[in-house]
Enzyme design. Structure first.
Site, PDB file in Angstrom:
ATOM      1  N   ARG A 247       0.851  -1.184   0.000  1.00  0.00           N
ATOM      2  CA  ARG A 247       0.000   0.000   0.000  1.00  0.00           C
ATOM      3  C   ARG A 247       0.891   1.240   0.000  1.00  0.00           C
ATOM      4  O   ARG A 247       1.968   1.234   0.616  1.00  0.00           O
ATOM      5  CB  ARG A 247      -0.854   0.074   1.289  1.00  0.00           C
ATOM      6  CG  ARG A 247      -2.052  -0.834   1.332  1.00  0.00           C
ATOM      7  CD  ARG A 247      -3.142  -0.397   0.358  1.00  0.00           C
ATOM      8  NE  ARG A 247      -4.290  -1.268   0.457  1.00  0.00           N
ATOM      9  CZ  ARG A 247      -4.433  -2.423  -0.227  1.00  0.00           C
ATOM     10  NH1 ARG A 247      -3.499  -2.820  -1.060  1.00  0.00           N
ATOM     11  NH2 ARG A 247      -5.518  -3.152  -0.088  1.00  0.00           N
ATOM     12  N   GLU A 276      -4.042   7.084  -6.045  1.00  0.00           N
ATOM     13  CA  GLU A 276      -4.064   6.123  -7.145  1.00  0.00           C
ATOM     14  C   GLU A 276      -5.163   6.452  -8.131  1.00  0.00           C
ATOM     15  O   GLU A 276      -6.291   6.709  -7.714  1.00  0.00           O
ATOM     16  CB  GLU A 276      -4.249   4.717  -6.589  1.00  0.00           C
ATOM     17  CG  GLU A 276      -3.060   4.316  -5.736  1.00  0.00           C
ATOM     18  CD  GLU A 276      -3.049   2.837  -5.364  1.00  0.00           C
ATOM     19  OE1 GLU A 276      -4.012   2.124  -5.674  1.00  0.00           O
ATOM     20  OE2 GLU A 276      -2.060   2.413  -4.768  1.00  0.00           O
ATOM     21  N   HIS A 295      -1.251  -0.257  -9.380  1.00  0.00           N
ATOM     22  CA  HIS A 295      -1.900  -1.217  -8.473  1.00  0.00           C
ATOM     23  C   HIS A 295      -2.454  -2.421  -9.246  1.00  0.00           C
ATOM     24  O   HIS A 295      -3.603  -2.831  -9.056  1.00  0.00           O
ATOM     25  CB  HIS A 295      -3.014  -0.522  -7.673  1.00  0.00           C
ATOM     26  CG  HIS A 295      -3.238  -1.187  -6.332  1.00  0.00           C
ATOM     27  ND1 HIS A 295      -3.327  -0.509  -5.153  1.00  0.00           N
ATOM     28  CD2 HIS A 295      -3.390  -2.488  -5.996  1.00  0.00           C
ATOM     29  CE1 HIS A 295      -3.529  -1.351  -4.155  1.00  0.00           C
ATOM     30  NE2 HIS A 295      -3.563  -2.559  -4.649  1.00  0.00           N
TER      31      HIS A 295
HETATM   32  O1  LIG Z   1      -6.409  -6.059  -7.000  1.00  0.00           O
HETATM   33  C1  LIG Z   1      -7.160  -5.413  -6.281  1.00  0.00           C
HETATM   34  O2  LIG Z   1      -8.351  -5.356  -6.516  1.00  0.00           O
HETATM   35  C2  LIG Z   1      -6.602  -4.690  -5.083  1.00  0.00           C
HETATM   36  C3  LIG Z   1      -6.575  -5.542  -3.862  1.00  0.00           C
HETATM   37  C4  LIG Z   1      -5.184  -5.717  -3.340  1.00  0.00           C
HETATM   38  O3  LIG Z   1      -4.563  -4.509  -3.180  1.00  0.00           O
HETATM   39  C5  LIG Z   1      -5.202  -6.438  -2.015  1.00  0.00           C
HETATM   40  O4  LIG Z   1      -5.354  -5.801  -0.968  1.00  0.00           O
HETATM   41  O5  LIG Z   1      -5.085  -7.659  -2.024  1.00  0.00           O
END
Ligand SMILES: O=C(O)CC[C@@H](O)C(=O)O
Length: 349
Positions: A247, A276, A295
């Site tokens: 994160r 983001e 992400h």
């Molecule tokens: O890919 C995603 O939807 C984000 C979720 C990912 O950041 C997680 O917390 O596993």
């Protein structure tokens, strides 16, 4: 069984077809989607009547429904479950949910392979200077290969911060594929458990000093916010790379920027950001030795399938009065059970 009396609301970020198909197949469930950015939709009749809210982790930060906190819970009096998308659950105030008798779950493990592969891909790409090679080849007729000398990853040392589902997969890949030494920092795990997961338990400073690659895979919480800042970047070796698939806010972006400007580290692989997606003019995106992704570490067909299925199954568990496997706040269960009985007239098992 009455039709459509169990109300599930999800944010448009999580338009996962598997999730939607599984829930739509249940005649007693009504599934509604809320759009980003409209407080009327968010706090209007849909969430007001919802028993389940599926919140998209990591995105939607400016949308009013992103943070499930005490104020949100006041406006959602029927809520029994908050299901956070992915492994992270940082948008959810778990204590407030527990107090309100609302169960919180995530889909931990569902995207671990994808995220770990992304971290490894970043290590290899940075170290072998693949992006720079690609850029130069497209732009220059006569590329001087001496400018593109990289490093092997084989046999190097990786320092993994957070040895949960993702971290242990990174450890397995680094050790198994590339014979790397795996150091790990995780204050929640014993040395024995960490050894079983393929990592040698060390303190954070030692990890930073010894690692050729520092890779973050811990959750964002009070203890990890700004964990990696100026002091920590200064401890890293000048040839070391910083990788994060966890994160934004676990590392301090300004401190990272300064470390790159001062050439204190060799480069960074960043999948997560304080905002983001980051705008193209973001200063970190101007560095040739920063490898960036929006992400997408967990964005693979396989991970989406796992996450959609796990999320939908847990939603149905909670709506059927069964304990889901990935409860983050088991202490909420007794209050949830009372509230479930009030809502549906039966006691959960
Ligand atoms: O890919 C995603 O939807 C984000 C979720 C990912 O950041 C997680 O917390 O596993």
């Amino acid at each position: 069984m009455s039709v459509n009396n169990k109300r599930v609301v999800y944010s448009n970020y999580l338009a996962n077809p598997i999730y939607i198909d599984i829930l739509k197949a249940r005649p007693d469930v009504r599934l509604d989607r809320i759009e980003n950015g409209s407080p009327e939709d968010v706090y209007g009749p849909l969430l007001g009547a919802a028993h389940v809210y599926q919140v998209g982790a990591a995105r939607d930060e400016l949308a009013p429904h992103f943070h499930v906190d005490a104020a949100f819970l006041k406006r959602t009096p029927n809520l029994l479950l908050v299901s956070s998308n992915g492994a992270g659950f940082d948008p959810v105030d778990v204590e407030a949910c527990t107090e309100a008798g609302v169960v919180v779950v995530n889909q931990s493990g569902g995207n671990a392979h994808s995220v770990a592969e992304h971290a490894l891909a970043m290590m290899l790409t940075l170290s072998k200077r693949i992006i720079q090679s690609d850029r130069r080849l497209r732009r220059e007729r006569d590329v001087n290969r001496n400018d593109l000398v990289g490093n092997e990853v084989e046999g190097k040392t990786v320092g993994i911060i957070g040895l949960g589902n993702v971290g242990r997969r990174i450890a397995a890949l680094c050790k198994g594929l590339l014979g790397m030494t795996v150091l790990a920092y995780d204050p929640y795990l014993s040395a024995e458990v960490m050894a079983e997961r393929g990592g040698e338990k060390v303190e954070l400073d030692e990890l930073l000093r010894r690692a050729d690659f520092v890779s973050i895979s811990c959750p964002l919480n009070k203890g990890s916010r700004n964990l990696i800042s100026t002091r920590e970047f200064a401890l890293m070796q000048p040839h070391a790379y910083f990788i994060t698939t966890a994160r934004g806010f676990i590392h301090d972006e300004d401190a990272l920027l300064q470390a790159l400007r001062d050439k204190r580290i060799a480069g960074a692989g960043l999948d997560v950001w304080s905002k983001e997606p980051p705008p193209p003019e973001h200063p970190l995106l101007q560095f040739d030795n920063v490898l960036a992704s929006p992400h997408t570490a967990g964005v693979t067909i396989e991970a989406r399938q796992n996450m959609g299925r796990i999320a939908a199954e847990q939603v149905l568990d909670v709506l059927d009065g069964k304990r889901p496997p990935r409860i983050i706040n088991p202490e909420a269960w007794p209050r949830y059970a009372e509230r479930f009985k009030q809502a549906f007239g039966v006691t959960p098992g």
